[in-house]
Each structure stands twice: as C-alpha cells, then as structure tokens.
Enzyme design. Structure first.
Site, PDB file in Angstrom:
ATOM      1  N   GLY A  11       0.846  -1.205   0.000  1.00  0.00           N
ATOM      2  CA  GLY A  11       0.000   0.000   0.000  1.00  0.00           C
ATOM      3  C   GLY A  11       0.873   1.242   0.000  1.00  0.00           C
ATOM      4  O   GLY A  11       1.820   1.337   0.773  1.00  0.00           O
ATOM      5  N   ARG A  72       1.051  -5.481  -5.038  1.00  0.00           N
ATOM      6  CA  ARG A  72       1.167  -6.564  -4.059  1.00  0.00           C
ATOM      7  C   ARG A  72       1.299  -7.822  -4.901  1.00  0.00           C
ATOM      8  O   ARG A  72       0.347  -8.229  -5.547  1.00  0.00           O
ATOM      9  CB  ARG A  72      -0.077  -6.641  -3.177  1.00  0.00           C
ATOM     10  N   ASP A 103       4.889  -3.970   6.159  1.00  0.00           N
ATOM     11  CA  ASP A 103       5.164  -5.290   6.688  1.00  0.00           C
ATOM     12  C   ASP A 103       5.419  -6.349   5.596  1.00  0.00           C
ATOM     13  O   ASP A 103       6.431  -7.054   5.614  1.00  0.00           O
ATOM     14  CB  ASP A 103       3.918  -5.660   7.521  1.00  0.00           C
ATOM     15  N   THR A 125       4.472   3.136   5.434  1.00  0.00           N
ATOM     16  CA  THR A 125       3.085   2.669   5.516  1.00  0.00           C
ATOM     17  C   THR A 125       2.317   3.614   6.435  1.00  0.00           C
ATOM     18  O   THR A 125       2.880   4.097   7.424  1.00  0.00           O
ATOM     19  CB  THR A 125       2.980   1.229   6.061  1.00  0.00           C
ATOM     20  N   ASP A 127       0.134   2.663   8.384  1.00  0.00           N
ATOM     21  CA  ASP A 127      -0.345   1.884   9.537  1.00  0.00           C
ATOM     22  C   ASP A 127       0.510   2.045  10.803  1.00  0.00           C
ATOM     23  O   ASP A 127       0.053   1.712  11.889  1.00  0.00           O
ATOM     24  CB  ASP A 127      -0.410   0.387   9.184  1.00  0.00           C
ATOM     25  N   ASP A 129       2.954   0.221  11.836  1.00  0.00           N
ATOM     26  CA  ASP A 129       2.957  -1.100  12.483  1.00  0.00           C
ATOM     27  C   ASP A 129       4.255  -1.869  12.261  1.00  0.00           C
ATOM     28  O   ASP A 129       4.264  -3.100  12.289  1.00  0.00           O
ATOM     29  CB  ASP A 129       1.765  -1.938  11.961  1.00  0.00           C
ATOM     30  N   ARG A 171      -5.090  -1.694   9.124  1.00  0.00           N
ATOM     31  CA  ARG A 171      -5.020  -3.168   9.025  1.00  0.00           C
ATOM     32  C   ARG A 171      -5.223  -3.787  10.412  1.00  0.00           C
ATOM     33  O   ARG A 171      -6.260  -3.539  11.012  1.00  0.00           O
ATOM     34  CB  ARG A 171      -3.695  -3.590   8.394  1.00  0.00           C
TER      35      ARG A 171
END
Ligand code: F6P
Length: 319
Positions: A11, A72, A103, A125, A127, A129, A171
């Site tokens: 993403g 992806r 990730d 990202t 996110d 994360d 996510r």
C-alpha cells in the site's frame, strides 16, 4: 557498492516519493548508479527497471502516492519469483536494494536477504505497524487527513446532535485510530490491541449527552470491526441517533506533511549510507528521534505495540 536499486511496494503512503528522491540523490551524490524499479516486486521480477538521474526525482518531494508505482505480488512470494528477481538485478549489476514499504514488503526484503542479496528496508506505511521504528513514513500525513475529517464531522454532529462512528484504516494495528482519537478529542477509541467494552462506550456517550454535549465521536480501527457494526450496537444500547463515516483510501493520498518529508529524506539517505558501506539485511527507523538500524530478520520477529499511555490519556481527557 556502486549500483543499487530502489522500489516501493504494498500500500502506498504519503512521503514515499520523498524517500525515493533521497535514495536516488544520495546515491548519485556518492557517485553510485541508482536504478528505479517500477511496480514493486512484480516489476522487479519482470525487469521493469530504469536508471535514475537527478532529474528523475525532481518535483516529487511534495507529491503523494509513489512515482515508482506499487503492487502486491503473489508470484514474488514463491521461491521461483524471488530467484527471478535476483536474476534481473544481477543482469544489471545491481548489488543492493532499498525496499520502501510496509510489513509485507519487509518480508520480501527478508527473503532476498536470506538468499544472500543485500536489502535495506525503509518503513513506508500509514499503519505505523513496523517494529524497530517509532514512526513510519506516511503515518503523520494520514493522521492529519483523518483529523481534518474528524473536525468537519464534529461540526455537523453538533448541529444535529448526533453520535458519529468514524472507521479508520490500520489493518491489524490500532495506531492510526489511537492517535486520531487523542488528537480529535474522541469520546472513545476502539483498537484491536484493547478489548472493547460497549457498556463503557455507551456510558461515556450518555454522560456527555446528559450534561449537554451535542456530539460524540467514536473512532474505530478497521481491525476491530466495521464502523456500521459498531454504530448499530451503540444505537441499540443508547437509543441515540448514530451515523457512520468510513474514511477509506482518502487516508492514503495527499501531499506529505513536513514531518513525513523529513522522516522520508532521513531514512532514505540512511539506507544508502548502509549500502555504501556494504551492509545489507538491515531496516532503518527512528527511535527517540535518532536514526537507527536493526537486523531485518530479527526486527520482523518483534511485534509493534501501540503506546497505551495515549489510550489511557484519551480516556481521561474525554471523561
Ligand atoms: O497497509 C496500508 C493499508 O492502507 C491498510 O491500512 C489497509 O488495511 C490496506 O492497506 C488496504 O489495502 P488495499 O489498498 O489493497 O485495499
């Protein structure tokens, strides 16, 4: 190393372009040849690769998305796909690769590293994360995008005396919701890392309502439930008019904030420094405002944890 490649994968996130620019310019500054790989790992396997010049990355520092495009790739997850990717780089004499992504992209970089091809992971990202870094490129911009929407929703929520459930991305991680909740003054925040207590959520809304508050904002991370599911439960339990807004991919676009541009520039340049000294198999990050690098294999075994004191503070401030 004299020849390196750079790709963006997974993403997209605002600030990826600033990171690509930093890799290309820093590489050229050190007299390296820098190759841009289009469409992430998919393009790498297909040899969609172009030598970058200083001008290739001109006028992109302020642009959202990624000029190298992204994908992806399922094929790259296979042994065959990874070997194909390495072959393409060997053909051009590329000796090291900078992977900008989240990730999944880091897992790809880990695979190439395990096969003996030096990669450096740059965390990009929305996110936030990725373990081993306090912030990922794009998180701050996405957060600001969310907050702009929350502020607007608050206006209309107040006019109509409504409760709003706002679903944000992330996510499986709750950081976007957590930070948006604190900075947006939300009544409650629902994140995957904390079990939700619907009675408490409804109590908070009711308490506010009873003392004349005309709006309530609930931020829900997509990893918990859909905004509609949460809204339905709240409406059933509270009998208050509730609406839902799903911010969706608006959170991924837009011009990166200054903070993301600075982070991207620093991390991109740091990745080149590592390759320059012949180091591979690392990820770069920022911790306590210092640039750091970690073994990419070890970093991926850790779990990125949200800062739960932010959750607690938000609860206390939205009493
Ligand atoms: O990882 C970034 C992210 O935007 C997540 O927050 C979200 O769950 C996912 O990507 C959406 O992916 P896609 O763009 O493939 O729908």
């Amino acid at each position: 190393m004299r020849k390196i490649g750079v790709l963006t994968s997974g993403g997209d996130s605002p600030g990826m372009n600033a990171a690509v620019r930093a890799v290309v310019r820093k590489g050229i500054y050190h007299e390296m040849d820098v190759y841009g790989i289009y469409y992430g790992y998919q393009g790498l396997m297909e040899g969609n690769i172009e030598k970058m010049e200083l001008g290739s990355v001109g006028d992109i520092i302020h642009r959202g998305g990624t000029v190298l495009y992204s994908s992806r790739s399922e094929e790259f997850k296979t042994d065959e796909g990874q070997n194909k990717a390495i072959e393409q780089m060997k053909k051009l004499g590329i000796e090291g690769l900078v992977v900008i992504g989240g990730d999944g992209s880091f897992r790809g970089a880990k695979k190439l590293t395990e096969k003996g091809f030096p990669c450096i992971g740059v965390p990009g990202t929305i996110d936030n994360d990725i373990p081993g870094t306090d912030f990922t490129i794009g998180f701050d911009t996405a957060l600001n995008t969310i907050i702009q929407s929350v502020d607007k929703i608050r206006d209309t929520a107040t006019s109509h005396e409504r409760t709003y459930v706002i679903e944000v991305m992330g996510r499986d991680a709750g950081d976007l919701a957590l930070w948006a909740g604190l900075s947006g003054g939300a009544e409650s925040i629902l994140i995957p890392e904390k079990k939700e207590d619907f009675d408490d959520i409804v109590d908070r809304i009711k308490r506010g309502h009873d003392r004349g508050k005309r709006h309530s904002i609930i931020i829900v991370a997509e990893g918990v439930a859909t905004g509609s599911e949460v809204a339905q439960k709240i409406e059933e339990k509270s009998n208050l008019e509730t609406r839902v807004t799903v911010l969706g991919h608006t959170q991924r676009g837009g011009s990166p904030t200054a903070s993301d541009r600075v982070l991207a520039s620093r991390l991109g340049a740091k990745a080149v420094d590592l390759l320059l000294e012949g180091t591979g198999g690392r990820m770069v990050g920022i911790q306590n405002n210092k640039l750091v690098d970690h073994d990419i294999l070890e970093a991926l075994e850790q779990k990125s944890e949200p800062e739960m004191s932010i959750y607690q503070l938000s609860q206390e401030l939205s009493i």
